[in-house]
Design a protein around this motif. Structure first.
Motif, PDB file in Angstrom:
ATOM      1  N   GLU A 106       0.824  -1.208   0.126  1.00 27.46           N
ATOM      2  CA  GLU A 106      -0.017   0.132   0.099  1.00 27.46           C
ATOM      3  C   GLU A 106       0.851   1.361   0.213  1.00 27.46           C
ATOM      4  N   PHE A 107       0.284   2.209  -0.647  1.00 27.42           N
ATOM      5  CA  PHE A 107       1.108   3.596  -0.808  1.00 27.42           C
ATOM      6  C   PHE A 107       1.008   4.166   0.668  1.00 27.42           C
ATOM      7  N   VAL A 108       2.037   4.816   0.985  1.00 25.81           N
ATOM      8  CA  VAL A 108       2.093   5.592   2.312  1.00 25.81           C
ATOM      9  C   VAL A 108       2.358   7.021   1.917  1.00 25.81           C
ATOM     10  N   ALA A 109       3.213   7.470   0.996  1.00 15.32           N
ATOM     11  CA  ALA A 109       3.704   8.990   0.873  1.00 15.32           C
ATOM     12  C   ALA A 109       4.406   9.137  -0.483  1.00 15.32           C
ATOM     13  N   SER A 110       4.346  10.437  -0.993  1.00 15.42           N
ATOM     14  CA  SER A 110       5.067  10.473  -2.032  1.00 15.42           C
ATOM     15  C   SER A 110       5.554  11.985  -2.087  1.00 15.42           C
ATOM     16  N   ILE A 111       6.511  12.410  -2.824  1.00 15.92           N
ATOM     17  CA  ILE A 111       7.079  13.829  -2.753  1.00 15.92           C
ATOM     18  C   ILE A 111       7.529  13.988  -4.324  1.00 15.92           C
ATOM     19  N   THR A 112       7.012  14.979  -5.170  1.00 11.94           N
ATOM     20  CA  THR A 112       7.462  15.422  -6.140  1.00 11.94           C
ATOM     21  C   THR A 112       8.910  15.956  -6.622  1.00 11.94           C
ATOM     22  N   GLN A 113       9.388  16.157  -7.752  1.00 10.12           N
ATOM     23  CA  GLN A 113      10.539  16.660  -7.936  1.00 10.12           C
ATOM     24  C   GLN A 113      10.644  18.175  -7.264  1.00 10.12           C
ATOM     25  N   PHE A 114       9.465  18.785  -7.057  1.00  9.61           N
ATOM     26  CA  PHE A 114       9.592  20.113  -6.628  1.00  9.61           C
ATOM     27  C   PHE A 114       8.908  20.183  -5.099  1.00  9.61           C
ATOM     28  N   GLY A 115       8.918  19.087  -4.277  1.00 12.56           N
ATOM     29  CA  GLY A 115       8.488  19.036  -3.228  1.00 12.56           C
ATOM     30  C   GLY A 115       7.219  19.052  -2.664  1.00 12.56           C
ATOM     31  N   ASP A 156       0.904  -0.101  11.891  1.00 18.68           N
ATOM     32  CA  ASP A 156       1.983   0.499  10.930  1.00 18.68           C
ATOM     33  C   ASP A 156       3.133  -0.515  10.719  1.00 18.68           C
ATOM     34  N   THR A 157       3.118  -1.785  11.465  1.00 17.40           N
ATOM     35  CA  THR A 157       4.082  -2.719  11.251  1.00 17.40           C
ATOM     36  C   THR A 157       4.083  -3.519   9.793  1.00 17.40           C
ATOM     37  N   ALA A 158       5.143  -3.247   9.057  1.00 16.02           N
ATOM     38  CA  ALA A 158       5.311  -3.623   7.795  1.00 16.02           C
ATOM     39  C   ALA A 158       6.661  -3.487   7.384  1.00 16.02           C
ATOM     40  N   VAL A 159       7.119  -3.934   6.168  1.00 14.27           N
ATOM     41  CA  VAL A 159       8.179  -3.717   5.345  1.00 14.27           C
ATOM     42  C   VAL A 159       8.124  -2.385   4.562  1.00 14.27           C
ATOM     43  N   TYR A 160       8.741  -1.582   4.909  1.00 14.14           N
ATOM     44  CA  TYR A 160       8.754  -0.013   4.242  1.00 14.14           C
ATOM     45  C   TYR A 160       9.362  -0.286   2.791  1.00 14.14           C
ATOM     46  N   PHE A 161       9.133   0.268   1.726  1.00 23.69           N
ATOM     47  CA  PHE A 161      10.033   0.245   0.523  1.00 23.69           C
ATOM     48  C   PHE A 161       9.798   1.609   0.037  1.00 23.69           C
ATOM     49  N   CYS A 162      11.018   2.095  -0.657  1.00 21.17           N
ATOM     50  CA  CYS A 162      11.486   3.285  -1.448  1.00 21.17           C
ATOM     51  C   CYS A 162      11.190   2.967  -2.675  1.00 21.17           C
ATOM     52  N   ALA A 163      10.647   3.802  -3.394  1.00 16.32           N
ATOM     53  CA  ALA A 163      10.272   3.687  -4.705  1.00 16.32           C
ATOM     54  C   ALA A 163      10.340   5.075  -5.711  1.00 16.32           C
ATOM     55  N   ALA A 164      10.651   5.049  -6.959  1.00 15.56           N
ATOM     56  CA  ALA A 164      11.158   6.101  -7.609  1.00 15.56           C
ATOM     57  C   ALA A 164      10.434   6.191  -9.247  1.00 15.56           C
ATOM     58  N   ASN A 165      10.168   6.927  -9.870  1.00 18.99           N
ATOM     59  CA  ASN A 165       9.752   7.203 -11.163  1.00 18.99           C
ATOM     60  C   ASN A 165      10.176   8.579 -11.481  1.00 18.99           C
ATOM     61  N   GLN A 166      10.106   8.829 -12.790  1.00 21.83           N
ATOM     62  CA  GLN A 166      10.495  10.054 -13.515  1.00 21.83           C
ATOM     63  C   GLN A 166       9.142  10.656 -13.837  1.00 21.83           C
ATOM     64  N   GLN A 167       7.807  10.052 -13.903  1.00 17.88           N
ATOM     65  CA  GLN A 167       6.980  10.612 -14.567  1.00 17.88           C
ATOM     66  C   GLN A 167       6.204  11.576 -13.558  1.00 17.88           C
ATOM     67  N   ARG A 168       5.305  10.961 -12.746  1.00 20.69           N
ATOM     68  CA  ARG A 168       4.436  11.655 -11.913  1.00 20.69           C
ATOM     69  C   ARG A 168       4.325  11.010 -10.658  1.00 20.69           C
ATOM     70  N   ALA A 169       3.876  11.661  -9.408  1.00 24.87           N
ATOM     71  CA  ALA A 169       3.368  11.073  -8.286  1.00 24.87           C
ATOM     72  C   ALA A 169       2.249  10.476  -8.370  1.00 24.87           C
ATOM     73  N   THR A 170       1.887   9.247  -8.213  1.00 23.59           N
ATOM     74  CA  THR A 170       0.798   8.347  -7.986  1.00 23.59           C
ATOM     75  C   THR A 170       0.904   7.658  -6.814  1.00 23.59           C
ATOM     76  N   ARG A 171      -0.354   6.955  -6.641  1.00 18.42           N
ATOM     77  CA  ARG A 171      -0.462   6.071  -5.449  1.00 18.42           C
ATOM     78  C   ARG A 171      -0.306   4.629  -5.644  1.00 18.42           C
ATOM     79  N   SER A 172      -0.044   4.458  -7.090  1.00 21.37           N
ATOM     80  CA  SER A 172      -0.055   2.985  -7.720  1.00 21.37           C
ATOM     81  C   SER A 172       1.486   2.567  -7.691  1.00 21.37           C
ATOM     82  N   GLY A 173       1.714   1.508  -6.901  1.00 24.51           N
ATOM     83  CA  GLY A 173       3.228   0.930  -7.149  1.00 24.51           C
ATOM     84  C   GLY A 173       3.370   0.550  -8.540  1.00 24.51           C
TER      85      GLY A 173
END
Length: 122
Positions: free
Chosen positions: A46-55, A89-106
């Motif tokens: 599940e999605f937790v949070a995202s931050i765009t290139q501009f903050g 909140d117990t879970a494995v937390y993953f960092c992810a990246a893309n160059q397009q846009r901030a979305t909630r979909s992995g």
């Protein structure tokens, strides 16, 4: 794609705090949207949070008000500060990246770290 390495997970009591870090390689970190996802045992990612290139930031309702995502492009690092942690909140937390846009979909992210375990005891 970019290489991502998470750190900062651990065991914490309910009500405590943790700060997760995601360090990246390469010189184009500032081009990437960065996000945190989590996966609990037996549950879907599940999605937790995202931050765009501009903050610009977006949060899941489950962590809104308790978590802060931030980045430092000079340090090629993104953080997730989590406060008032709950057992759910117990879970494995993953960092992810893309160059397009901030979305909630992995599915929209093409670079992933290996994850860091967060365990919150009641």
């Amino acid at each position: 794609q970019v290489q991502l390495v998470e750190s900062g997970g651990g065991l914490v009591q309910a009500g405590g705090s943790l700060r997760l870090s995601c360090a990246t390689s390469g010189r184009t970190f500032s081009y990437y949207v960065m996000a945190w996802f989590r996966q609990a045992p037996g549950k879907e990612r599940e999605f937790v949070a995202s931050i765009t290139q501009f903050g610009g930031t977006t949060y899941a309702d489950s962590v809104k008000g308790r978590s802060t995502i931030s980045r430092d492009n000079a340090k090629n690092t993104v953080w997730l500060q989590m406060n008032n942690l709950k057992p759910e909140d117990t879970a494995v937390y993953f960092c992810a990246a893309n160059q397009q846009r901030a979305t909630r979909s992995g599915n929209d992210y093409d670079s992933w770290g290996q994850g860091t375990q967060v365990t919150v005891s009641s």
